[in-house]
Design a protein around this motif. Structure first.
Motif, PDB file in Angstrom:
ATOM      1  N   ALA C 146       0.833  -1.202   0.000  1.00 54.42           N
ATOM      2  CA  ALA C 146       0.000   0.000   0.000  1.00 54.42           C
ATOM      3  C   ALA C 146       0.869   1.254   0.000  1.00 54.42           C
ATOM      4  O   ALA C 146       0.615   2.213  -0.729  1.00 54.42           O
ATOM      5  N   GLU C 147       1.903   1.208   0.797  1.00 56.41           N
ATOM      6  CA  GLU C 147       2.783   2.365   0.919  1.00 56.41           C
ATOM      7  C   GLU C 147       3.558   2.593  -0.380  1.00 56.41           C
ATOM      8  O   GLU C 147       3.645   3.719  -0.889  1.00 56.41           O
ATOM      9  N   ALA C 148       4.090   1.508  -0.931  1.00 56.04           N
ATOM     10  CA  ALA C 148       4.928   1.630  -2.124  1.00 56.04           C
ATOM     11  C   ALA C 148       4.117   1.993  -3.360  1.00 56.04           C
ATOM     12  O   ALA C 148       4.666   2.468  -4.347  1.00 56.04           O
ATOM     13  N   ALA C 169      -5.644   1.875   8.346  1.00 57.08           N
ATOM     14  CA  ALA C 169      -4.774   3.057   8.370  1.00 57.08           C
ATOM     15  C   ALA C 169      -4.054   3.235   7.041  1.00 57.08           C
ATOM     16  O   ALA C 169      -4.010   4.338   6.490  1.00 57.08           O
ATOM     17  N   VAL C 170      -3.496   2.176   6.487  1.00 56.28           N
ATOM     18  CA  VAL C 170      -2.735   2.356   5.237  1.00 56.28           C
ATOM     19  C   VAL C 170      -3.664   2.619   4.057  1.00 56.28           C
ATOM     20  O   VAL C 170      -3.306   3.352   3.135  1.00 56.28           O
ATOM     21  N   ALA C 171      -4.856   2.053   4.089  1.00 56.49           N
ATOM     22  CA  ALA C 171      -5.793   2.313   2.986  1.00 56.49           C
ATOM     23  C   ALA C 171      -6.137   3.803   2.952  1.00 56.49           C
ATOM     24  O   ALA C 171      -6.155   4.425   1.891  1.00 56.49           O
ATOM     25  N   VAL C 172      -6.369   4.355   4.151  1.00 54.26           N
ATOM     26  CA  VAL C 172      -6.678   5.784   4.217  1.00 54.26           C
ATOM     27  C   VAL C 172      -5.456   6.611   3.801  1.00 54.26           C
ATOM     28  O   VAL C 172      -5.540   7.507   2.968  1.00 54.26           O
ATOM     29  N   ALA C 173      -4.299   6.262   4.343  1.00 59.18           N
ATOM     30  CA  ALA C 173      -3.101   7.073   4.121  1.00 59.18           C
ATOM     31  C   ALA C 173      -2.693   7.105   2.653  1.00 59.18           C
ATOM     32  O   ALA C 173      -2.225   8.120   2.149  1.00 59.18           O
ATOM     33  N   TYR C 174      -2.860   5.979   1.955  1.00 62.73           N
ATOM     34  CA  TYR C 174      -2.345   5.907   0.584  1.00 62.73           C
ATOM     35  C   TYR C 174      -3.447   5.831  -0.464  1.00 62.73           C
ATOM     36  O   TYR C 174      -3.193   5.502  -1.618  1.00 62.73           O
ATOM     37  N   GLY C 175      -4.681   6.075  -0.040  1.00 62.90           N
ATOM     38  CA  GLY C 175      -5.763   6.211  -1.012  1.00 62.90           C
ATOM     39  C   GLY C 175      -6.196   4.929  -1.688  1.00 62.90           C
ATOM     40  O   GLY C 175      -6.601   4.954  -2.858  1.00 62.90           O
ATOM     41  N   HIS C 176      -6.122   3.815  -0.997  1.00 61.48           N
ATOM     42  CA  HIS C 176      -6.553   2.568  -1.618  1.00 61.48           C
ATOM     43  C   HIS C 176      -7.970   2.201  -1.186  1.00 61.48           C
ATOM     44  O   HIS C 176      -8.534   2.791  -0.269  1.00 61.48           O
ATOM     45  N   ASN C 204     -17.021   4.847   1.156  1.00 63.16           N
ATOM     46  CA  ASN C 204     -17.045   4.812  -0.303  1.00 63.16           C
ATOM     47  C   ASN C 204     -15.750   4.226  -0.863  1.00 63.16           C
ATOM     48  O   ASN C 204     -15.538   4.210  -2.068  1.00 63.16           O
ATOM     49  N   ARG C 205     -14.872   3.789   0.038  1.00 67.27           N
ATOM     50  CA  ARG C 205     -13.619   3.137  -0.370  1.00 67.27           C
ATOM     51  C   ARG C 205     -13.564   1.728   0.227  1.00 67.27           C
ATOM     52  O   ARG C 205     -12.479   1.217   0.527  1.00 67.27           O
TER      53      ARG C 205
END
Lengths: 448, 544, 321
Positions: C146-148, C169-176, C204-205
């Motif tokens: 997700a980060e990369a 957290a990573v989905a929110v942070a990196y827009g996934h 919605n994500r």
């Protein structure tokens, strides 16, 4: 609209006389509401109650029986749109299409014998070819007649796929005592076939170009004296067919038109596997399948089995020895119940440990561990028997079995039942504690 | 290293421990609920065991009981395979005996409709007494009542002496199946007899003047009292020996009183809905509430629920587990001295304030404290709706151990509430909430609304109602719709003793109660999963 | 007698979720306001999407009929992805990082990132990334990916109720987009979405994976749970109106019946065709119960479903947002 338990209760005498076999009128009313009892069991029910219940309980979709004898099949009598609302009750009949043109007598016999004798056992059900749909051979009416008779003689329910009224009469007449289903060609003129079906007292398929036409055709057949009717829905493609199937079921349940309260008949052509799939899921009651092999029949039978199981049974996992990750002979052996949520929780947590495990899912009749134990379904004896049946001993070289912490009390009994050499380790109560438990305990005892 | 087996009797729990480990280590490993409230330092004397078989180090033997060595499990190492039997019954503390009822006249104070004093046993003078008894799975309570004017003159209570044979009814039934029926019957009869004497002493009355008894209890407790085989109760469907037993002679139970003084037991509605619940529901006025639909919840190891009114009632039992009584919780304890029984959390200042019975540093958490704690933690966002700690739990409140994360309750961190404890509570409250929802749903769609709710059980009035609503233990209704019944079973038994009409009413109302086995209701599991959340998953809540 | 069938209107609408983004092609799913496939009484702005599954390492347990279309590219995610999209017409691809599982190769999160990058470079379509599903490793791998790959609008498969924080957290942070997986249980599906919403994830994500039971192995449970989820969603429940993704191919090909050769079970017929039929008979009921994305294994199954669904949604675009 079906009445609720409370509504029915208010119609009952509320004497709690127990003549119906239930301790209270309310208990009886709740069973009535669930469709599991008949009002006849209450000798004191008022006329008003009978009338109210009778109207509410007449099935919105009539039942139709095709064939006679042990293999006769009854379809229809469904009461819900979604299977989870109650259950779908009558498995749709899957009929094999027989075009006898060009078949020798011996070939015909061989094929029908094979169809009659085909049996596949799967998960408690025997899959069989439910009937034969004999196609009229235009120009040689005797071929169809012979085939229909041959199928009926074997006790197989028959659907007569007519091309002409004369051909239909010839075939149906011969086997009318076997209650064949008469399926006229699509959009055949009303009347002709209805009169034939009425005269022979056999079930009839009606069809039309649109839904109002279909409902009208069913009414016309009723007026002509046909007692048992199947509806062949219009629909040139899957989307249109799906619309028809949905509208018929919804219309029948909402009782918007008496012409829609009949089971549905569906012809599936070669290369139309998807149509059969959709039909089984969406309300078709009798399907004619082309000369398919097992690669088509088996998935369709299985789908029917799935869709028509009672959804109110607890969600169960098949008992057996499951692998989490890729366990070896030194991996831990855990025991849990076959209640699906318990299984999923344990499997998820074990997976999360990253440690591969053998998970023995014991047949506890779909109850959670604690409930099962309370009801005597998770005793040491029973767990031991299950472990033997799944030959757990052959899969591990150690002799340690980990049981859920909630049933620590069975540890001694289980050890006795498993016999010499086995030891029982009491695991944590909560699946979420499995990770530290396995990390600490399993590595510490070094059973691997 | 040598490994030895330790087996606990009568539970049958068994485990292997390394040589040199203590019996208490074995108990912990085998999940035998042997208590050592001092943390295993040999101080509290709660972990006494009798060694029935196997070697006992001479220097640890405190005394001998019928020839068997008695030792403290926490200090006694295992040097060979052992079979031991916990002695905890001897150590059960007395219930704090408060003069709660003495001087009260049940007919005046508790009658749900006007009743006249008309005891079910004959009485002639002021010396004539009657006894109302509530036999709970956890506690015994009784009232000594003067029959001439129906005034309570004495009372007493104690823990049920059968507790060492299992904390819940299923364990007791299994213990009975293993041959301990007589022993448990003797224990509860004996314990009750001494409570009677205690109450009589308090009243300066002569127990020989007792003319009769009215006893309420769950079906298992009544079976165990009468030494009737309870094994059928846990069958599916439940098949108790009887739901109603004929009166027995007090002398046959070893209870004092006039010759032929009868012992009446309140009849039950089903294997899992006993006379205690029926007595409570009638005491709460259910049999006379003609149009309102009311809810009766008895919170204990089993949550028992009655829903209905005068015309009909549905009853069910849901196995909540012992969490409400502090059981199955790592730091759980009964509502004794040192128990946390309330909590408030100032989220801004991140301060958790506890109320502790007796006011000292907490020794554990009791059921009502657990509910209050969970509610406070949830409101402050320290735990999420699934009951798991969030990042908002301040580091200084946090403790970590092999079981994951917990919130510190005592200064030394030894008393802490762990995620798994919250999970046990959520399961318990979900069982009750789902039971209520399922009963309602079984009446069909558009079921009537509950107008009134009565909460009884061991917490009784100690329950923090807003917290119980906050975590989704009880349905969300205005607080004014709720009322407490301190001990519906005991109060119902007292009314039954003093009023023929009341006892007859119980009998008549029984036939209006429909017992529902939750396992038979297809929607129950669904409701249960839906309620296994804080507060639960229902839309009416989440759209608000 | 007149026959009047009124169309059924619902208060709720399925959320629209957009996959992909940045320079990547975007696809949207959801947006329907009637029961699945009820095109006659509702509007469906986006048709269901058909994905094909590829793996980072050669799959160990796929039957021969399932691996045959992938000969030459097994264990080569970039080449397999190209074949899936260009050769077989998949709307999107699911890369299963099975080889990162501790028991199946234990490849590192860096290896996983390299594979994902290779697939992203090879095909322009949105990508579903499925982790190894092994607790800690699932988080390690997917969080790194997700980060990369920030901004690529990946679909991260999946978070569960017991362990959702890291991936939320990573989905929110990196827009996934995050897949919320629940064990065939409507309540848990809802609870997980509430937990995600509480953890600041934009619903919605989010996609729901209700956990697929394959044909003959619990399909009916998934089918009914999906119908119930959809009824609740259309009834207006904002916590259950996420689009649904089903791993139909994986579950179908796990079935014994999908792999046993004809010579062992003559009555069962040709195994290749049987396997494909098994996949179709798993996937089509799931679409009918509400799946907006079905992940398949066999291109022929995809082609057959495509033929039916293209007819169904002739007037709606293929999800291009």
């Amino acid at each position: 609209m079906p009445l609720t338990g409370l509504q029915i209760f208010k119609l009952l005498p509320n004497t709690n006389c127990r003549k119906c076999g239930y301790a209270t009128c309310l208990a009886f009313a709740m069973k009535l509401a669930a469709g599991r009892e008949a009002l006849e069991k209450c000798p004191d029910a008022s006329e008003e109650a009978r009338a109210a219940l009778g109207a509410a309980s007449s099935p919105p979709i009539r039942g139709v029986t095709v064939g006679r004898g042990p293999r006769a099949i009854t379809v229809g009598e469904e009461t819900v749109f979604f299977r989870h609302e109650k259950t779908f009750v009558r498995r749709p009949g899957l009929f094999a299409l027989l075009d006898a043109k060009g078949l020798s007598a011996a070939e015909l016999d061989a094929r029908l014998d094979q169809w009659r004798d085909t049996r596949i056992e799967r998960a408690g059900e025997t899959f069989q070819i439910d009937g034969v749909a004999v196609a009229e051979v235009p120009g040689s009416p005797e071929v169809g007649v012979k085939a229909a008779v041959a199928a009926a003689e074997r006790g197989l329910p028959v659907a007569v796929l007519a091309a002409t009224a004369e051909g239909a009469a010839a075939m149906a007449e011969k086997i009318k005592d076997q209650r064949p289903l008469l399926a006229p060609p699509a959009h055949a003129p009303d009347g002709l076939y209805a009169n034939l079906a009425a005269r022979l007292a056999i079930p009839l398929v009606v069809s039309a170009r649109d839904l109002p036409g279909l409902a009208a055709a069913a009414m016309a057949a009723t007026h002509a004296g046909v007692a048992d009717i199947l509806l062949e829905p219009p629909g040139a493609d899957l989307r249109a067919l799906h619309h028809s199937l949905t509208a018929i079921r919804r219309g029948a349940l909402d009782r918007i038109h008496p012409g829609l309260g009949h089971p549905v008949f569906l012809r599936v052509g070669a290369g139309e596997f998807e149509k059969a799939v959709l039909g089984i899921a969406k309300f078709a009651s009798l399907l004619v399948l082309p000369g398919y092999g097992g690669e088509n029949w088996l998935p369709l039978w299985t789908l029917r089995q799935n869709i028509y199981t009672d959804p109110q049974k607890p969600l169960q996992v098949q008992p057996g020895l499951y692998s989490i990750g890729e366990p070896h002979a030194g991996s831990p052996l855990l025991v849990t119940s076959n209640f699906s949520l318990t299984y999923f929780m344990v499997a998820t947590e074990v997976e999360a440990t990253g440690l591969a495990c053998h998970l023995a899912v014991v047949d506890a009749e779909g109850l959670s561990v604690l409930t099962a134990w309370s009801a005597g379904k998770f005793s040491g004896e029973r767990v031991a028997k299950n472990l033997r049946q799944m030959e757990a001993a052959a899969r591990v070289k150690h002799r340690t079995v980990i049981i859920p912490g909630y049933v620590s009390v069975i540890s001694g009994e289980l050890e006795d039942a498993l016999g010499e050499g086995w030891r029982v380790l009491v695991g944590p109560q909560e699946a979420s504690d499995l990770a530290p438990f396995l990390k600490d305990v399993w590595s510490a005892i070094g059973a691997g | 290293m040598a490994v030895h087996r330790v087996t606990f009797s009568p539970s049958g729990r068994s485990t292997q421990v390394a040589g040199g480990a203590t019996i208490l280590d074995g108990a912990e490993q085998a999940r035998e609920p042997l208590r050592a409230e001092c943390g295993g330092r040999g101080a509290c004397g709660r972990c006494l065991v009798r060694i029935l078989e196997g070697p006992a180090p001479e220097y640890r033997i405190l005394r001998r009981d019928a020839g068997f060595p008695v030792v403290l499990a926490c200090l006694t190492p295992v040097h060979g395979s052992l079979t031991v039997s916990p002695l905890a019954e001897v150590e059960l503390p007395k219930l704090v005996s408060r003069e709660r009822y003495t001087g009260l006249a049940p007919i005046e104070a508790w009658a749900p409709w006007p009743l006249k004093l008309e005891p079910i046993v004959a009485s002639s003078g002021d010396a004539d007494l009657g006894v109302a008894v509530d036999i709970g799975t956890t506690t015994l309570r009784l009232l000594l009542i003067r029959l001439s004017d129906g005034v309570i003159v004495g009372e007493a209570g104690a823990y049920n002496p059968q507790i060492p044979r299992g904390a819940d009814v299923i364990s007791r039934i299994i213990a009975a199946e293993k041959g301990l029926l007589e022993e448990m019957a003797c224990a509860v009869r004996g314990s009750t007899a001494s409570l009677i004497r205690e109450a009589a002493e308090m009243a300066a009355a002569d127990p020989a003047g007792i003319r009769g008894y009215a006893v309420a209890g769950n079906v298992t407790m009544i079976h165990l009292l009468l030494a009737a085989d309870p094994s059928g109760i846990r069958q599916v469907p439940s098949q108790p020996q009887a739901l109603a037993f004929a009166p027995v002679n007090a002398a046959s139970l070893g209870w004092p009183g006039r010759q032929d003084a009868p012992v009446y037991t309140v009849p039950a509605a089903g294997g899992w809905v006993g006379g205690d619940i029926v007595a409570g529901a009638v005491r709460a006025g259910f049999s006379r509430s003609s149009d309102a639909i009311a809810l009766y919840v008895d919170l204990g190891t089993n949550g028992e629920i009655v829903l209905g009114g005068a015309d009909y009632a549905l009853a069910c039992a849901c196995s909540a587990g012992p969490a409400f009584e502090g059981g199955g919780i790592r730091c759980g304890m009964r509502a004794d001295r040192g128990a946390v029984d309330g909590a408030a959390l100032d989220a801004e200042k991140e301060v958790l304030k506890l109320s502790v019975i007796g006011g000292a540093d907490p020794r554990g958490v009791c059921g009502s404290g657990l509910i209050a704690l969970a509610d406070a933690l949830f409101r402050a966002g320290w735990i999420d709706r699934g009951g798991r700690f969030t990042g908002r739990l301040p580091a200084r409140q946090q403790v970590e151990g092999r079981w994951g994360i917990g919130v510190r309750l005592s200064h030394d961190g030894k008393v802490a509430l762990w995620e798994r404890d919250i999970a046990s509570l959520i399961r318990a409250k979900a069982a009750v909430f789902a039971g209520i929802r399922s009963l309602l749903a079984s009446l069909g769609p558009g079921f009537p609304r509950i107008q009134e709710a009565v909460v009884s059980g061991n917490f009784g009035r100690f329950l923090n109602l807003p917290a119980a609503l906050g975590i989704g233990l009880l349905p969300s209704m205005p607080l004014a719709a709720y009322r407490y019944l301190d001990n519906g079973s005991l109060e119902g038994a007292a009314l039954a003793l003093l009023s023929r009409e009341f006892l007859a009413e119980i009998g008549a109302y029984l036939s209006r109660i429909t017992y529902v086995d939750l396992a038979d209701l297809p929607g129950y599991m669904d409701e249960f999963v839906g309620a296994s959340f804080l507060p639960h998953t229902h839309p009416e809540l989440l759209q608000a | 007698m007149a026959l009047e069938l009124k169309p059924k209107k619902w208060p709720g609408t399925i959320r629209t979720v957009t996959l992909g983004g940045g320079r990547r092609r975007t696809l949207a799913v959801g947006g329907g306001n009637a029961l699945p496939l009820h095109a006659f009484e509702g509007s469906f702005p986006h048709r269901p999407l058909l994905a094909l599954e590829i793996t980072d390492t050669a799959p160990g347990r796929w039957p021969a009929a399932a691996t045959e279309p992938w000969q030459g590219v097994l264990g080569q995610p970039a080449a397999a992805a190209r074949r899936a999209v260009e050769g077989y017409g998949a709307d999107l691809v699911m890369l299963h990082l099975a080889g990162t599982h501790p028991d199946r190769g234990n490849r590192s999160p860096d290896d996983a990132v390299a594979d994902v990058r290779a697939v992203l470079d090879a095909v322009p379509v949105p990508l579903i990334v499925r982790g190894p599903g092994a607790g800690r490793k699932q988080n390690d791998v997917l969080a790194r990916v997700a980060e990369a790959c920030g901004g690529e609008g990946l679909v991260l498969h999946s978070a569960c109720q017991e362990d959702y924080r890291t991936l939320a957290a990573v989905a929110v942070a990196y827009g996934h987009v995050l897949v919320a997986e629940s064990p065939i249980d409507m309540n848990i599906a809802k609870q997980l979405n509430i937990l995600l919403a509480d953890a600041s994830v934009d619903l919605n994500r989010v996609l729901i994976d209700p956990l697929t039971g394959g044909l003959g192995y619990g399909l009916e449970y998934t089918y009914s749970v999906m119908q119930r989820i959809r009824l609740a969603a259309l009834g207006g429940d904002p916590m259950l109106n996420a689009p649904v993704v089903c791993l139909a191919g994986e579950e179908a090909w796990k079935a014994k019946e999908a792999g046993v050769p004809r010579h062992k079970e003559p009555l069962w017929g040709d195994e290749r065709q049987r396997g494909i039929n098994w996949e179709v008979a798993t996937a089509l009921p799931l679409v009918e119960a509400g799946a907006e994305i079905v992940v398949l294994r066999h291109p022929e199954a995809l082609a057959r479903l495509r033929r039916q669904l293209d007819g169904w949604f002739a007037e709606t675009n293929r999800g291009v947002a």
